[in-house]
Design an enzyme around this catalytic site. Structure first.
Site, PDB file in Angstrom:
ATOM      1  N   LYS A   9       0.828  -1.210   0.000  1.00 59.74           N
ATOM      2  CA  LYS A   9       0.000   0.000   0.000  1.00 59.74           C
ATOM      3  C   LYS A   9       0.865   1.265   0.000  1.00 59.74           C
ATOM      4  CE  LYS A   9      -3.982  -2.266   2.186  1.00 59.74           C
ATOM      5  NZ  LYS A   9      -5.010  -2.186   3.262  1.00 59.74           N
ATOM      6  N   TYR A  49     -12.315  -2.310  -4.200  1.00 61.11           N
ATOM      7  CA  TYR A  49     -12.804  -2.551  -2.838  1.00 61.11           C
ATOM      8  C   TYR A  49     -14.336  -2.509  -2.760  1.00 61.11           C
ATOM      9  CZ  TYR A  49      -8.219  -2.390  -0.500  1.00 61.11           C
ATOM     10  OH  TYR A  49      -6.945  -2.666  -0.043  1.00 61.11           O
ATOM     11  N   PHE A  57     -15.677   3.013   6.617  1.00 64.12           N
ATOM     12  CA  PHE A  57     -14.320   3.431   6.265  1.00 64.12           C
ATOM     13  C   PHE A  57     -14.064   3.427   4.761  1.00 64.12           C
ATOM     14  CE2 PHE A  57     -14.201  -1.162   7.282  1.00 64.12           C
ATOM     15  CZ  PHE A  57     -13.681  -1.679   6.103  1.00 64.12           C
ATOM     16  N   ARG A  85      -2.112 -14.632   4.062  1.00 64.74           N
ATOM     17  CA  ARG A  85      -2.891 -13.908   5.087  1.00 64.74           C
ATOM     18  C   ARG A  85      -2.240 -14.038   6.458  1.00 64.74           C
ATOM     19  NH1 ARG A  85      -6.807 -10.076   3.964  1.00 64.74           N
ATOM     20  NH2 ARG A  85      -7.389 -10.414   6.131  1.00 64.74           N
ATOM     21  N   THR A  91      -5.679  -7.151  10.534  1.00 61.03           N
ATOM     22  CA  THR A  91      -5.930  -5.865   9.868  1.00 61.03           C
ATOM     23  C   THR A  91      -5.327  -4.690  10.637  1.00 61.03           C
ATOM     24  OG1 THR A  91      -8.018  -6.801   9.066  1.00 61.03           O
ATOM     25  CG2 THR A  91      -7.765  -4.402   8.927  1.00 61.03           C
ATOM     26  N   ARG A 105       2.307  -6.515   8.750  1.00 62.51           N
ATOM     27  CA  ARG A 105       1.594  -5.349   9.289  1.00 62.51           C
ATOM     28  C   ARG A 105       2.201  -4.888  10.620  1.00 62.51           C
ATOM     29  NH1 ARG A 105      -4.378  -7.267   7.190  1.00 62.51           N
ATOM     30  NH2 ARG A 105      -4.427  -5.922   5.342  1.00 62.51           N
ATOM     31  N   ASN A 115      -2.134   0.045   6.917  1.00 64.35           N
ATOM     32  CA  ASN A 115      -1.617  -1.234   7.405  1.00 64.35           C
ATOM     33  C   ASN A 115      -0.711  -1.945   6.403  1.00 64.35           C
ATOM     34  OD1 ASN A 115      -3.558  -1.970   5.610  1.00 64.35           O
ATOM     35  ND2 ASN A 115      -4.829  -3.108   7.052  1.00 64.35           N
ATOM     36  N   HIS A 118      -2.193  -5.276   1.348  1.00 65.38           N
ATOM     37  CA  HIS A 118      -3.438  -5.987   1.078  1.00 65.38           C
ATOM     38  C   HIS A 118      -3.094  -7.402   0.651  1.00 65.38           C
ATOM     39  CE1 HIS A 118      -7.346  -6.990  -0.702  1.00 65.38           C
ATOM     40  NE2 HIS A 118      -6.628  -7.563  -1.652  1.00 65.38           N
ATOM     41  N   GLU A 129      -9.707 -10.259  -7.772  1.00 66.09           N
ATOM     42  CA  GLU A 129      -8.632  -9.257  -7.654  1.00 66.09           C
ATOM     43  C   GLU A 129      -7.489  -9.460  -8.654  1.00 66.09           C
ATOM     44  OE1 GLU A 129      -7.539  -9.553  -3.551  1.00 66.09           O
ATOM     45  OE2 GLU A 129      -9.412  -8.640  -2.861  1.00 66.09           O
TER      46      GLU A 129
HETATM   47  P1  IDP Z   1      -8.078  -6.858   5.484  1.00 66.70           P
HETATM   48  O1  IDP Z   1      -7.254  -5.943   4.600  1.00 66.70           O
HETATM   49  O2  IDP Z   1      -7.297  -7.354   6.664  1.00 66.70           O
HETATM   50  O3  IDP Z   1      -8.727  -7.977   4.706  1.00 66.70           O
HETATM   51  P2  IDP Z   1     -10.697  -5.595   5.594  1.00 66.70           P
HETATM   52  O4  IDP Z   1     -11.638  -5.673   6.760  1.00 66.70           O
HETATM   53  O5  IDP Z   1     -11.028  -6.381   4.374  1.00 66.70           O
HETATM   54  O6  IDP Z   1      -9.229  -5.967   6.123  1.00 66.70           O
HETATM   55  O7  IDP Z   1     -10.571  -4.048   5.218  1.00 66.70           O
HETATM   56  C1  IDP Z   1      -9.941  -3.643   4.030  1.00 66.70           C
HETATM   57  C2  IDP Z   1      -9.023  -2.492   4.333  1.00 66.70           C
HETATM   58  O8  IDP Z   1      -9.805  -1.370   4.767  1.00 66.70           O
HETATM   59  C3  IDP Z   1      -8.041  -2.721   5.472  1.00 66.70           C
HETATM   60  O9  IDP Z   1      -6.868  -3.408   5.070  1.00 66.70           O
HETATM   61  C4  IDP Z   1      -7.741  -1.291   5.933  1.00 66.70           C
HETATM   62  O10 IDP Z   1      -6.779  -0.652   5.076  1.00 66.70           O
HETATM   63  C5  IDP Z   1      -9.100  -0.634   5.749  1.00 66.70           C
HETATM   64  N1  IDP Z   1      -9.864  -0.648   7.015  1.00 66.70           N
HETATM   65  C6  IDP Z   1     -10.484  -1.692   7.592  1.00 66.70           C
HETATM   66  N2  IDP Z   1     -11.094  -1.351   8.735  1.00 66.70           N
HETATM   67  C7  IDP Z   1     -10.846  -0.033   8.904  1.00 66.70           C
HETATM   68  C8  IDP Z   1     -11.214   0.935   9.917  1.00 66.70           C
HETATM   69  O11 IDP Z   1     -11.882   0.599  10.902  1.00 66.70           O
HETATM   70  N3  IDP Z   1     -10.764   2.188   9.730  1.00 66.70           N
HETATM   71  C9  IDP Z   1     -10.024   2.579   8.646  1.00 66.70           C
HETATM   72  N4  IDP Z   1      -9.670   1.723   7.665  1.00 66.70           N
HETATM   73  C10 IDP Z   1     -10.060   0.434   7.801  1.00 66.70           C
HETATM   74 MG    MG Z   2     -10.257  -8.015   3.251  1.00 71.67          MG
END
Ligand code: IDP
Ligand code: MG
Length: 141
Positions: A9, A49, A57, A85, A91, A105, A115, A118, A129
């Site tokens: 990212k 996304y 978010f 993963r 996350t 992360r 973070n 992805h 994707e």
């Molecule tokens: P993941 O990347 O671990 O699969 P997801 O829940 O799919 O997590 O969320 C996608 C992306 O959205 C996350 O990697 C992060 O960059 C962002 N994200 C998720 N939850 C939050 C939040 O509560 N606040 C801000 N950004 C968030």
């Molecule tokens: Mg995800």
């Protein structure tokens, strides 16, 4: 053999962590079969996304993912989706530092949004994707 997509990212690319992150996946035994750097447009990030379109978010995520260049790789290996993963960690980067201190992360992320990386979370998401980012002639095999 399974294929999965990772995207380094804008935060991690910006802090110069691209090489270290790619090297980690090589060390973990994955084969890199696709690799590119690009910058998402807002429309592309929203579409990539789209599963999160109703989450609070979503717009913050789109802003972040379009804030600078990203580096995407297609990785190939046995159980690649779940293994990758595991290597990226949870996350929330702060949680990652507590529960998975050697995860990507934990090492390179800042918080739950910024973070560092992805990764596809299921076969279904990988199948959406990978062709979203790469066309078939961009794979080395
Ligand atoms: P993941 O990347 O671990 O699969 P997801 O829940 O799919 O997590 O969320 C996608 C992306 O959205 C996350 O990697 C992060 O960059 C962002 N994200 C998720 N939850 C939050 C939040 O509560 N606040 C801000 N950004 C968030
Ligand atoms: Mg995800």
């Amino acid at each position: 053999m399974e294929r999965t997509l990772i995207i380094i990212k804008p935060d991690a690319v910006g802090k110069g962590a691209t090489g270290k992150i790619i090297d980690r996946f090589i060390e973990e035994g994955f084969k890199i079969i696709g690799l590119k750097m690009f910058k998402f447009t807002k429309d592309q990030a929203r579409k990539f996304y789209i599963v999160h379109k109703d989450r609070p978010f979503y717009e913050e995520l789109v802003e972040f993912m379009t804030s600078g260049p990203v580096v995407a790789c297609v990785l190939e290996g046995e159980r690649a989706i779940s293994r990758v993963r595991e290597i990226i960690g949870p996350t929330d980067s702060e949680e990652a530092r507590k529960t998975a201190p050697n995860s990507i992360r934990a090492l390179y992320g800042t918080d739950k949004g910024k973070n560092a990386i992805h990764a596809s979370d299921s076969e279904e998401s990988a199948n959406y994707e990978i062709p979203f980012i790469f066309s078939s002639i961009e794979f080395v095999e």
